[in-house]
Design a protein around this motif. Structure first.
Motif, PDB file in Angstrom:
ATOM      1  N   ASP A 147       0.825  -1.200   0.000  1.00  0.00           N
ATOM      2  CA  ASP A 147       0.000   0.000   0.000  1.00  0.00           C
ATOM      3  C   ASP A 147       0.861   1.252   0.000  1.00  0.00           C
ATOM      4  O   ASP A 147       2.039   1.209   0.344  1.00  0.00           O
ATOM      5  CB  ASP A 147      -0.964  -0.001   1.185  1.00  0.00           C
ATOM      6  CG  ASP A 147      -0.259   0.120   2.518  1.00  0.00           C
ATOM      7  OD1 ASP A 147       0.827  -0.460   2.683  1.00  0.00           O
ATOM      8  OD2 ASP A 147      -0.787   0.801   3.408  1.00  0.00           O
ATOM      9  N   PHE A 148       0.241   2.355  -0.407  1.00  0.00           N
ATOM     10  CA  PHE A 148       0.908   3.652  -0.479  1.00  0.00           C
ATOM     11  C   PHE A 148      -0.154   4.723  -0.666  1.00  0.00           C
ATOM     12  O   PHE A 148      -1.296   4.426  -1.037  1.00  0.00           O
ATOM     13  CB  PHE A 148       1.925   3.693  -1.634  1.00  0.00           C
ATOM     14  CG  PHE A 148       1.341   3.318  -2.960  1.00  0.00           C
ATOM     15  CD1 PHE A 148       0.816   4.279  -3.812  1.00  0.00           C
ATOM     16  CD2 PHE A 148       1.312   1.990  -3.360  1.00  0.00           C
ATOM     17  CE1 PHE A 148       0.262   3.922  -5.025  1.00  0.00           C
ATOM     18  CE2 PHE A 148       0.772   1.620  -4.575  1.00  0.00           C
ATOM     19  CZ  PHE A 148       0.247   2.593  -5.411  1.00  0.00           C
ATOM     20  N   ILE A 149       0.239   5.951  -0.419  1.00  0.00           N
ATOM     21  CA  ILE A 149      -0.661   7.087  -0.621  1.00  0.00           C
ATOM     22  C   ILE A 149      -0.177   7.858  -1.835  1.00  0.00           C
ATOM     23  O   ILE A 149       1.017   8.122  -1.988  1.00  0.00           O
ATOM     24  CB  ILE A 149      -0.696   7.987   0.633  1.00  0.00           C
ATOM     25  CG1 ILE A 149      -1.321   7.207   1.785  1.00  0.00           C
ATOM     26  CG2 ILE A 149      -1.465   9.278   0.351  1.00  0.00           C
ATOM     27  CD1 ILE A 149      -1.276   7.913   3.114  1.00  0.00           C
ATOM     28  N   TYR A 190      -3.978   3.906  -1.538  1.00  0.00           N
ATOM     29  CA  TYR A 190      -4.095   2.812  -2.497  1.00  0.00           C
ATOM     30  C   TYR A 190      -3.496   1.531  -1.936  1.00  0.00           C
ATOM     31  O   TYR A 190      -2.533   1.558  -1.170  1.00  0.00           O
ATOM     32  CB  TYR A 190      -3.352   3.144  -3.796  1.00  0.00           C
ATOM     33  CG  TYR A 190      -3.996   4.212  -4.626  1.00  0.00           C
ATOM     34  CD1 TYR A 190      -5.118   3.940  -5.401  1.00  0.00           C
ATOM     35  CD2 TYR A 190      -3.464   5.497  -4.666  1.00  0.00           C
ATOM     36  CE1 TYR A 190      -5.699   4.916  -6.185  1.00  0.00           C
ATOM     37  CE2 TYR A 190      -4.041   6.487  -5.459  1.00  0.00           C
ATOM     38  CZ  TYR A 190      -5.146   6.187  -6.204  1.00  0.00           C
ATOM     39  OH  TYR A 190      -5.730   7.150  -6.983  1.00  0.00           O
ATOM     40  N   GLU A 191      -4.072   0.417  -2.348  1.00  0.00           N
ATOM     41  CA  GLU A 191      -3.489  -0.891  -2.093  1.00  0.00           C
ATOM     42  C   GLU A 191      -3.388  -1.589  -3.441  1.00  0.00           C
ATOM     43  O   GLU A 191      -4.389  -1.745  -4.139  1.00  0.00           O
ATOM     44  CB  GLU A 191      -4.367  -1.694  -1.139  1.00  0.00           C
ATOM     45  CG  GLU A 191      -3.756  -3.025  -0.776  1.00  0.00           C
ATOM     46  CD  GLU A 191      -4.544  -3.727   0.303  1.00  0.00           C
ATOM     47  OE1 GLU A 191      -4.267  -3.491   1.490  1.00  0.00           O
ATOM     48  OE2 GLU A 191      -5.445  -4.490  -0.058  1.00  0.00           O
ATOM     49  N   GLU A 196       8.943  -1.309  -6.054  1.00  0.00           N
ATOM     50  CA  GLU A 196       9.267  -0.385  -7.147  1.00  0.00           C
ATOM     51  C   GLU A 196       8.042   0.465  -7.513  1.00  0.00           C
ATOM     52  O   GLU A 196       8.153   1.670  -7.741  1.00  0.00           O
ATOM     53  CB  GLU A 196       9.741  -1.174  -8.362  1.00  0.00           C
ATOM     54  CG  GLU A 196      10.106  -0.322  -9.539  1.00  0.00           C
ATOM     55  CD  GLU A 196      10.557  -1.138 -10.738  1.00  0.00           C
ATOM     56  OE1 GLU A 196      10.275  -0.692 -11.865  1.00  0.00           O
ATOM     57  OE2 GLU A 196      11.180  -2.200 -10.555  1.00  0.00           O
ATOM     58  N   ILE A 197       6.880  -0.156  -7.548  1.00  0.00           N
ATOM     59  CA  ILE A 197       5.643   0.570  -7.849  1.00  0.00           C
ATOM     60  C   ILE A 197       5.361   1.588  -6.751  1.00  0.00           C
ATOM     61  O   ILE A 197       5.040   2.748  -7.033  1.00  0.00           O
ATOM     62  CB  ILE A 197       4.476  -0.420  -8.041  1.00  0.00           C
ATOM     63  CG1 ILE A 197       4.689  -1.197  -9.345  1.00  0.00           C
ATOM     64  CG2 ILE A 197       3.123   0.285  -8.028  1.00  0.00           C
ATOM     65  CD1 ILE A 197       3.863  -2.446  -9.481  1.00  0.00           C
ATOM     66  N   ARG A 198       5.508   1.158  -5.498  1.00  0.00           N
ATOM     67  CA  ARG A 198       5.304   2.082  -4.381  1.00  0.00           C
ATOM     68  C   ARG A 198       6.279   3.253  -4.474  1.00  0.00           C
ATOM     69  O   ARG A 198       5.888   4.411  -4.328  1.00  0.00           O
ATOM     70  CB  ARG A 198       5.458   1.362  -3.039  1.00  0.00           C
ATOM     71  CG  ARG A 198       5.175   2.284  -1.839  1.00  0.00           C
ATOM     72  CD  ARG A 198       5.367   1.606  -0.491  1.00  0.00           C
ATOM     73  NE  ARG A 198       6.754   1.195  -0.330  1.00  0.00           N
ATOM     74  CZ  ARG A 198       7.166  -0.069  -0.214  1.00  0.00           C
ATOM     75  NH1 ARG A 198       6.297  -1.059  -0.232  1.00  0.00           N
ATOM     76  NH2 ARG A 198       8.443  -0.338  -0.074  1.00  0.00           N
ATOM     77  N   ALA A 199       7.555   2.987  -4.726  1.00  0.00           N
ATOM     78  CA  ALA A 199       8.559   4.048  -4.825  1.00  0.00           C
ATOM     79  C   ALA A 199       8.229   5.031  -5.948  1.00  0.00           C
ATOM     80  O   ALA A 199       8.457   6.234  -5.816  1.00  0.00           O
ATOM     81  CB  ALA A 199       9.945   3.441  -5.036  1.00  0.00           C
ATOM     82  N   ARG A 200       7.687   4.522  -7.038  1.00  0.00           N
ATOM     83  CA  ARG A 200       7.363   5.366  -8.184  1.00  0.00           C
ATOM     84  C   ARG A 200       6.166   6.272  -7.916  1.00  0.00           C
ATOM     85  O   ARG A 200       6.148   7.427  -8.352  1.00  0.00           O
ATOM     86  CB  ARG A 200       7.078   4.485  -9.393  1.00  0.00           C
ATOM     87  CG  ARG A 200       6.769   5.289 -10.659  1.00  0.00           C
ATOM     88  CD  ARG A 200       6.568   4.388 -11.828  1.00  0.00           C
ATOM     89  NE  ARG A 200       7.815   3.692 -12.131  1.00  0.00           N
ATOM     90  CZ  ARG A 200       8.098   3.145 -13.295  1.00  0.00           C
ATOM     91  NH1 ARG A 200       7.232   3.212 -14.279  1.00  0.00           N
ATOM     92  NH2 ARG A 200       9.235   2.525 -13.490  1.00  0.00           N
ATOM     93  N   TYR A 201       5.154   5.759  -7.216  1.00  0.00           N
ATOM     94  CA  TYR A 201       3.902   6.501  -7.090  1.00  0.00           C
ATOM     95  C   TYR A 201       3.613   7.062  -5.703  1.00  0.00           C
ATOM     96  O   TYR A 201       2.738   7.919  -5.571  1.00  0.00           O
ATOM     97  CB  TYR A 201       2.728   5.617  -7.550  1.00  0.00           C
ATOM     98  CG  TYR A 201       2.835   5.301  -9.017  1.00  0.00           C
ATOM     99  CD1 TYR A 201       2.738   6.309  -9.964  1.00  0.00           C
ATOM    100  CD2 TYR A 201       3.064   4.013  -9.469  1.00  0.00           C
ATOM    101  CE1 TYR A 201       2.864   6.048 -11.324  1.00  0.00           C
ATOM    102  CE2 TYR A 201       3.184   3.728 -10.817  1.00  0.00           C
ATOM    103  CZ  TYR A 201       3.091   4.750 -11.733  1.00  0.00           C
ATOM    104  OH  TYR A 201       3.214   4.495 -13.066  1.00  0.00           O
ATOM    105  N   ASP A 229       0.716  13.743 -13.186  1.00  0.00           N
ATOM    106  CA  ASP A 229       2.011  14.199 -13.690  1.00  0.00           C
ATOM    107  C   ASP A 229       2.908  13.067 -14.167  1.00  0.00           C
ATOM    108  O   ASP A 229       3.985  13.317 -14.704  1.00  0.00           O
ATOM    109  CB  ASP A 229       2.765  14.977 -12.602  1.00  0.00           C
ATOM    110  CG  ASP A 229       2.110  16.308 -12.277  1.00  0.00           C
ATOM    111  OD1 ASP A 229       1.288  16.795 -13.084  1.00  0.00           O
ATOM    112  OD2 ASP A 229       2.432  16.863 -11.207  1.00  0.00           O
ATOM    113  N   GLN A 230       2.493  11.828 -13.991  1.00  0.00           N
ATOM    114  CA  GLN A 230       3.313  10.673 -14.352  1.00  0.00           C
ATOM    115  C   GLN A 230       3.159  10.350 -15.843  1.00  0.00           C
ATOM    116  O   GLN A 230       2.061  10.448 -16.388  1.00  0.00           O
ATOM    117  CB  GLN A 230       2.919   9.459 -13.507  1.00  0.00           C
ATOM    118  CG  GLN A 230       3.082   9.676 -12.019  1.00  0.00           C
ATOM    119  CD  GLN A 230       4.533   9.939 -11.654  1.00  0.00           C
ATOM    120  OE1 GLN A 230       5.419   9.188 -12.021  1.00  0.00           O
ATOM    121  NE2 GLN A 230       4.766  11.004 -10.914  1.00  0.00           N
TER     122      GLN A 230
END
Length: 125
Positions: free
Chosen positions: A9-11, A32-33, A61-66, A73-74
């Protein structure tokens, strides 16, 4: 058929770009999860469908990116409404490019936008 799922998960933030988006047209955050689900008919020589640590690395890697990013903006969201459905497809592409999918049948990415809403993208690999 064997199935393995791993999630993280990440925000991240976004705003919708559709006509009349209402309050979703303003920048806002989601917790997000991202869940990757891999399926295939056979295990490898070590009796694994997939190396879970490799899947965790892709999710990291996905978490670090987003994480803490504005999705609009991505590059993968350029000219696209950053819907949860489109986000699932973006993550699917990243995961499919990074994972060893030789003996997998399908890869499914589910993105939970909150406790009540999610979207998934699935494709054969």
């Amino acid at each position: 058929m064997y199935t393995v799922s791993v999630r993280d998960d990440f925000i991240a933030q976004h705003y919708l770009t559709v006509p009349d988006p209402g309050p979703e047209g303003e920048v806002h955050s989601h917790h997000y999860e991202a869940e990757l689900t891999l399926a295939g008919p056979e295990l490898d020589e070590d009796d694994y469908l997939v190396d879970i640590e490799a899947v965790e690395a892709v999710l990291a890697e996905i978490r670090a990116r987003y994480e803490d990013a504005l999705l609009n903006d991505q590059p993968m969201f350029e000219s696209h409404n950053p819907s949860v459905e489109h986000f699932a497809r973006v993550v699917w592409k990243l995961a499919a490019d990074e994972l060893d999918t030789d003996h997998l049948s399908t890869l499914t990415v589910t993105i939970h936008e909150d406790d009540d809403a999610w979207a998934a993208y699935e494709e054969s690999v």
